[in-house]
Design an enzyme around this catalytic site. Sequence first.
Site, PDB file in Angstrom:
ATOM      1  N   GLY A 149      19.499  -3.858  33.995  1.00 54.80           N
ATOM      2  CA  GLY A 149      18.041  -4.155  34.494  1.00 54.80           C
ATOM      3  C   GLY A 149      16.910  -3.540  33.772  1.00 54.80           C
ATOM      4  N   ALA A 177      19.893  -8.489  32.827  1.00 53.19           N
ATOM      5  CA  ALA A 177      19.020  -9.791  33.413  1.00 53.19           C
ATOM      6  C   ALA A 177      17.693  -9.362  33.567  1.00 53.19           C
ATOM      7  CB  ALA A 177      19.775  -9.813  34.934  1.00 53.19           C
ATOM      8  N   ALA A 229      19.703   7.174  37.929  1.00 52.79           N
ATOM      9  CA  ALA A 229      20.053   7.334  39.375  1.00 52.79           C
ATOM     10  C   ALA A 229      19.092   7.828  40.080  1.00 52.79           C
ATOM     11  CB  ALA A 229      21.251   8.155  39.214  1.00 52.79           C
ATOM     12  N   GLY A 263      15.763   7.472  39.743  1.00 51.32           N
ATOM     13  CA  GLY A 263      14.447   6.367  39.410  1.00 51.32           C
ATOM     14  C   GLY A 263      14.314   5.338  40.798  1.00 51.32           C
ATOM     15  N   LYS A 307       4.710   1.239  36.536  1.00 55.39           N
ATOM     16  CA  LYS A 307       5.453   0.396  35.450  1.00 55.39           C
ATOM     17  C   LYS A 307       4.893   0.896  34.006  1.00 55.39           C
ATOM     18  CE  LYS A 307       7.280  -4.130  34.278  1.00 55.39           C
ATOM     19  NZ  LYS A 307       8.531  -3.641  34.004  1.00 55.39           N
ATOM     20  N   GLY A 325       9.288  -7.471  31.952  1.00 53.42           N
ATOM     21  CA  GLY A 325      10.368  -8.385  31.081  1.00 53.42           C
ATOM     22  C   GLY A 325      10.425  -9.831  31.579  1.00 53.42           C
ATOM     23  N   HIS A 383       2.171  -5.884  38.946  1.00 52.65           N
ATOM     24  CA  HIS A 383       3.191  -4.907  39.334  1.00 52.65           C
ATOM     25  C   HIS A 383       2.584  -3.574  39.975  1.00 52.65           C
ATOM     26  CE1 HIS A 383       6.040  -7.440  37.257  1.00 52.65           C
ATOM     27  NE2 HIS A 383       7.018  -6.687  37.671  1.00 52.65           N
ATOM     28  N   HIS A 384       3.315  -2.649  40.291  1.00 53.39           N
ATOM     29  CA  HIS A 384       3.149  -1.386  40.654  1.00 53.39           C
ATOM     30  C   HIS A 384       2.487  -0.530  39.392  1.00 53.39           C
ATOM     31  CE1 HIS A 384       6.684   0.356  38.798  1.00 53.39           C
ATOM     32  NE2 HIS A 384       7.127  -0.714  39.169  1.00 53.39           N
TER      33      HIS A 384
HETATM   34  N1  LIG Z   1      16.085  -6.423  36.359  1.00 54.66           N
HETATM   35  C1  LIG Z   1      15.284  -6.107  37.610  1.00 54.66           C
HETATM   36  O1  LIG Z   1      15.721  -6.893  38.338  1.00 54.66           O
HETATM   37  C2  LIG Z   1      14.648  -4.922  37.438  1.00 54.66           C
HETATM   38  C3  LIG Z   1      14.195  -4.436  36.377  1.00 54.66           C
HETATM   39  N2  LIG Z   1      13.495  -3.046  36.439  1.00 54.66           N
HETATM   40  C4  LIG Z   1      13.281  -2.322  35.050  1.00 54.66           C
HETATM   41  O2  LIG Z   1      14.125  -1.146  35.358  1.00 54.66           O
HETATM   42  C5  LIG Z   1      13.582  -0.085  34.734  1.00 54.66           C
HETATM   43  C6  LIG Z   1      13.541   1.110  35.703  1.00 54.66           C
HETATM   44  O3  LIG Z   1      12.532   0.923  36.535  1.00 54.66           O
HETATM   45  P1  LIG Z   1      12.076   1.648  37.816  1.00 54.66           P
HETATM   46  O4  LIG Z   1      13.514   2.173  38.731  1.00 54.66           O
HETATM   47  O5  LIG Z   1      10.967   1.323  38.423  1.00 54.66           O
HETATM   48  O6  LIG Z   1      11.629   2.888  36.732  1.00 54.66           O
HETATM   49  P2  LIG Z   1      11.782   4.737  37.086  1.00 54.66           P
HETATM   50  O7  LIG Z   1      10.969   5.304  35.978  1.00 54.66           O
HETATM   51  O8  LIG Z   1      11.569   4.856  38.750  1.00 54.66           O
HETATM   52  O9  LIG Z   1      13.339   5.084  36.702  1.00 54.66           O
HETATM   53  C7  LIG Z   1      13.955   5.278  35.600  1.00 54.66           C
HETATM   54  C8  LIG Z   1      14.877   6.551  35.704  1.00 54.66           C
HETATM   55  O10 LIG Z   1      15.431   6.752  34.311  1.00 54.66           O
HETATM   56  C9  LIG Z   1      15.434   8.209  34.077  1.00 54.66           C
HETATM   57  N3  LIG Z   1      15.794   8.282  32.668  1.00 54.66           N
HETATM   58  C10 LIG Z   1      15.068   8.341  31.818  1.00 54.66           C
HETATM   59  N4  LIG Z   1      15.523   8.494  30.441  1.00 54.66           N
HETATM   60  C11 LIG Z   1      17.061   8.592  30.769  1.00 54.66           C
HETATM   61  C12 LIG Z   1      18.283   8.814  30.172  1.00 54.66           C
HETATM   62  N5  LIG Z   1      18.104   8.970  28.951  1.00 54.66           N
HETATM   63  N6  LIG Z   1      19.351   8.843  30.939  1.00 54.66           N
HETATM   64  C13 LIG Z   1      19.329   8.485  31.949  1.00 54.66           C
HETATM   65  N7  LIG Z   1      18.259   8.332  33.100  1.00 54.66           N
HETATM   66  C14 LIG Z   1      16.990   8.450  32.325  1.00 54.66           C
HETATM   67  C15 LIG Z   1      14.101   8.566  34.490  1.00 54.66           C
HETATM   68  O11 LIG Z   1      13.998   9.786  34.530  1.00 54.66           O
HETATM   69  P3  LIG Z   1      12.307  10.718  34.284  1.00 54.66           P
HETATM   70  O12 LIG Z   1      11.602   9.898  35.441  1.00 54.66           O
HETATM   71  O13 LIG Z   1      12.594  12.090  34.309  1.00 54.66           O
HETATM   72  O14 LIG Z   1      12.002   9.810  32.974  1.00 54.66           O
HETATM   73  C16 LIG Z   1      13.936   7.965  35.780  1.00 54.66           C
HETATM   74  O15 LIG Z   1      14.603   8.593  36.793  1.00 54.66           O
HETATM   75  C17 LIG Z   1      12.376  -0.665  34.138  1.00 54.66           C
HETATM   76  O16 LIG Z   1      12.617  -1.088  32.626  1.00 54.66           O
HETATM   77  C18 LIG Z   1      12.020  -1.642  34.924  1.00 54.66           C
HETATM   78  O17 LIG Z   1      11.055  -2.651  34.453  1.00 54.66           O
HETATM   79  C19 LIG Z   1      12.932  -2.833  37.759  1.00 54.66           C
HETATM   80  C20 LIG Z   1      12.960  -3.508  39.000  1.00 54.66           C
HETATM   81  C21 LIG Z   1      14.007  -4.759  38.820  1.00 54.66           C
HETATM   82  O1  LIG Z   2       9.276  -2.333  36.551  1.00 55.18           O
HETATM   83  C1  LIG Z   2       9.572  -3.285  37.700  1.00 55.18           C
HETATM   84  O2  LIG Z   2       9.230  -2.916  38.778  1.00 55.18           O
HETATM   85  C2  LIG Z   2       9.996  -4.501  37.477  1.00 55.18           C
HETATM   86  N1  LIG Z   2      10.602  -4.704  36.266  1.00 55.18           N
HETATM   87  C3  LIG Z   2      11.242  -5.896  35.885  1.00 55.18           C
HETATM   88  C4  LIG Z   2      10.332  -6.651  34.696  1.00 55.18           C
HETATM   89  O3  LIG Z   2       9.885  -6.058  33.578  1.00 55.18           O
HETATM   90  O4  LIG Z   2      10.393  -7.844  34.761  1.00 55.18           O
HETATM   91  C5  LIG Z   2      11.681  -6.809  37.053  1.00 55.18           C
HETATM   92  C6  LIG Z   2      10.545  -6.693  38.108  1.00 55.18           C
HETATM   93  O5  LIG Z   2       9.503  -7.450  37.588  1.00 55.18           O
HETATM   94  C7  LIG Z   2      10.439  -5.368  38.497  1.00 55.18           C
END
Ligand SMILES: NC(=O)C1=CN([C@@H]2O[C@H](COP(=O)(O)OP(=O)(O)OC[C@H]3O[C@@H](n4cnc5c(N)ncnc54)[C@H](OP(=O)(O)O)[C@@H]3O)[C@@H](O)[C@H]2O)C=CC1
Ligand SMILES: O=C(O)C1=N[C@H](C(=O)O)C[C@H](O)C1
Length: 260
Positions: free
Chosen positions: A90, A117, A23, A25, A151, A157, A147-148
């Site tokens: 996600g 997804a 939440a 992230g 990542k 994915g 990507h940023h």
């Molecule tokens: N399917 C889609 O459309 C998309 C998928 N993604 C994917 O989503 C994932 C997250 O991306 P993003 O938000 O950028 O990453 P972030 O690193 O910003 O967020 C991940 C969060 O999860 C927390 N976390 C780590 N371990 C746990 C745990 N055991 N329980 C609960 N929370 C935990 C992290 O905390 P801490 O930082 O303290 O480790 C962090 O706050 C990635 O795998 C990304 O590729 C992203 C965008 C779109």
């Molecule tokens: O980490 C990201 O930002 C994203 N992750 C997903 C992926 O690994 O495909 C989706 C999107 O590309 C953003």
Amino acid sequence: MSDGLEALAETSTEPLRVGVLGARGRMGIEVCKAVDAADDLELVAMIDQGDWLFNASDAGAEVVVDFTTPDVVMDNLHWCVDQGISVVVGTSGFTEQRLERVRTWLSHKPGVGVVIAPNFGIGAVLMMQFAARAARYFESAEVIEQHHPKKLDAPSGTATHTARLIAQARAEAGLAGMPDATKDEVPGARGADIDGVRVHAVRATGLVAHQEVLFGTTGETLTIRHDSYDRASFMPGVLLAVRSVTRRPGLTIGLDALLD
Ligand SMILES: NC(=O)C1=CN([C@@H]2O[C@H](COP(=O)(O)OP(=O)(O)OC[C@H]3O[C@@H](n4cnc5c(N)ncnc54)[C@H](OP(=O)(O)O)[C@@H]3O)[C@@H](O)[C@H]2O)C=CC1
Ligand SMILES: O=C(O)C1=N[C@H](C(=O)O)C[C@H](O)C1
């Protein structure tokens, strides 16, 4: 309307109770805002690293959304399925072996739904569909994802999923391997090999999530490109999955089936 039916109507308009993992992230923050803003959803748990997963069940979450990291997502998912909570995932990092494990867990919990997804952006879903459709007509196909730099995983994915779809379409069409005379290579120069499709990962400040699929055949190329400039682009897809998942027991991969 009779009192009984009124009561039923009220029950059916109760907001769906949603918990968010990850939440704090980048994606989790957006998901919390989107759920909070939706009249038919109630944000009941915001869980991040170090928090207790039981906060979600204690709060009565009916659906949990996971945007955490590839190394913790399987434990989260297993816990939710065990608790009988449907999940929208996600987080990246899903191999065929991981998906098979999820199917096994779900076979013991027939009422639970899981949607995983690779990308919740509608444009990205269409990009993957178009790429799968184009694949059979071209000798060469490569995927370039951008990507940023925060990542954690490469390739993305989405890129991995796209490469698998292209490979599957090529196999179904009976296409041979792609032409490539490279003999002398600095490791990594030709990208990762995902089922025979080369995938290149770029990381740069200023980017969010972008992908090009490049097809080539004699005398022509086709480029299919998608850009997410803002994480808000993923939210309509996430909310669609949240609203659908309890009505879809078992494993659903990708948004395609929900959009159709
Ligand atoms: N399917 C889609 O459309 C998309 C998928 N993604 C994917 O989503 C994932 C997250 O991306 P993003 O938000 O950028 O990453 P972030 O690193 O910003 O967020 C991940 C969060 O999860 C927390 N976390 C780590 N371990 C746990 C745990 N055991 N329980 C609960 N929370 C935990 C992290 O905390 P801490 O930082 O303290 O480790 C962090 O706050 C990635 O795998 C990304 O590729 C992203 C965008 C779109
Ligand atoms: O980490 C990201 O930002 C994203 N992750 C997903 C992926 O690994 O495909 C989706 C999107 O590309 C953003």
